[in-house]
Design an enzyme around this catalytic site. Structure first.
Site, PDB file in Angstrom:
ATOM      1  N   CYS A 114      -3.917  -4.988 -77.939  1.00 32.24           N
ATOM      2  CA  CYS A 114      -3.737  -3.940 -77.019  1.00 32.24           C
ATOM      3  C   CYS A 114      -2.916  -4.527 -76.006  1.00 32.24           C
ATOM      4  CB  CYS A 114      -4.777  -3.165 -76.213  1.00 32.24           C
ATOM      5  SG  CYS A 114      -5.638  -2.315 -77.550  1.00 32.24           S
ATOM      6  N   HIS A 254      -2.442   0.566 -70.078  1.00 31.58           N
ATOM      7  CA  HIS A 254      -2.600   0.811 -71.738  1.00 31.58           C
ATOM      8  C   HIS A 254      -3.604   1.985 -71.633  1.00 31.58           C
ATOM      9  CE1 HIS A 254      -3.971   0.522 -75.718  1.00 31.58           C
ATOM     10  NE2 HIS A 254      -5.205  -0.059 -75.231  1.00 31.58           N
ATOM     11  N   ASN A 284      -4.268   6.399 -78.847  1.00 32.22           N
ATOM     12  CA  ASN A 284      -3.938   4.892 -78.459  1.00 32.22           C
ATOM     13  C   ASN A 284      -3.408   4.319 -79.521  1.00 32.22           C
ATOM     14  OD1 ASN A 284      -4.757   2.328 -78.107  1.00 32.22           O
ATOM     15  ND2 ASN A 284      -6.896   2.749 -77.845  1.00 32.22           N
TER      16      ASN A 284
END
Length: 327
Positions: A114, A254, A284
């Site tokens: 991520c 994020h 996501n």
């Protein structure tokens, strides 16, 4: 050396298939509203059978290059942040560069989970400053093919998307990365992982198909560690830039989970209106969420010269970081 690296182009792309929460809630036996209440996600996009990672990445890159208006022969480097390359070998970046017509660009994949885009931006910024050539950073993932449909923690979160940023040399000291901070915590290495497929558990061995899928071992620990890492790195990046939170025009975190980035924003004293949020519509997509959010936010309300942005991420590894970027 007084060169800096200015953002001159942004782009993003998602697959055609839009998946609402109702479909996933029905398959997992969850009550209506369960997913949005715990993650902030309403919809996400999943790849169709014919979609490829390199294809998603190239479409986002094309949008960013068109926006930048740079001669493609001038691009010196393509960095592809991904956890789901087309193949374990070779890397996907050279194929993406070829599809984009980047005849003179180097290309390499970065596996930073991520936080991959944060690291790729840092490397690209350094390349532009050192070589006086533009670079393109693309983050892309097809996580729908790594979801364990029986594991609620991962099945409700992950999405497919790509985002891209073109950086070009500038002489303005207010452009590019003004401050940064990075962190890792290998003690939490097993919190988010895909057990098989690496050299530790190669596909050549007899393995259960579930071991090739994403697993989240402890959601509460992930939440606490992600909030701590993103908050700490953000404070350090701001300090390195000589700025305070009120001077940040927009915080672009994020998009892991709405509760995570809302908690980080609160800890930093950044009010809700300055936090860029795309998780409700896009879910996501790991490293792709920040460049996608940058592109979407710029399309809705263009970044103005002089704006300062704060980017922050944390993910599997654990690894994370934060950047203060001048527009």
């Amino acid at each position: 050396m007084n060169r800096t690296a200015r953002i001159v182009g942004l782009g993003h792309h998602v697959p055609a298939r839009k998946v609402g929460n109702a479909e996933i809630e029905a398959s997992l036996g969850l009550e209506a509203g369960w997913i949005e209440g715990r993650t902030g996600i309403r919809t996400r996009f999943w790849a169709e059978p014919g979609d490829t990672l390199s294809g998603l990445a190239a479409k986002a890159g094309e949008m960013a290059l068109q926006a930048a208006g740079i001669d493609r022969k001038e691009i010196g480097l393509l960095l592809l942040a991904t956890s789901t390359p087309d193949h374990l070998l070779p890397p996907s970046a050279p194929l993406v560069a070829h599809r984009l017509g980047l005849e003179k660009a180097g290309g390499v994949d970065l596996a930073g989970a991520c936080a991959g885009f944060i690291y790729a931006m840092t490397f690209a910024d350094g390349f532009v400053r050192l070589h006086n050539k533009p670079a393109i950073v693309i983050a892309a993932n097809i996580l729908s093919r790594r979801i364990n449909p029986a594991e609620r923690a991962s099945a409700v979160l992950f999405a497919d998307a790509a985002g891209a940023v073109v950086l070009a040399p500038s002489s303005d000291p207010g452009h590019g990365i003004l401050g940064s901070s990075f962190a890792s915590d290998g003690s939490a290495y097993g919190l988010i992982h895909i057990p098989a497929g690496g050299s530790n558990r190669p596909f050549a061995q007899e393995i259960d198909i579930a071991e090739t899928r994403m697993t989240i071992a402890n959601g509460r620990d992930v939440f606490a560690k992600a909030v701590d890492m993103m908050s700490r790195c953000s404070v350090e990046a701001l300090e390195a830039a000589g700025l305070s939170a009120p001077e940040i025009a927009r915080f672009v975190p994020h998009q892991a989970n709405a509760r995570i980035f809302n908690a980080v924003g609160k800890s930093l004293g950044i009010e809700d209106g300055r936090i860029v949020k795309t998780i409700a519509d896009y879910g996501n997509s790991s490293a792709a969420t920040i460049p996608l959010s940058l592109s979407v936010a710029h399309g809705a309300k263009p970044f103005r010269p002089g704006e300062k942005l704060l980017l922050a991420a944390a993910g599997a590894g654990l690894t994370g970081g934060a950047l203060v970027v001048g527009i």
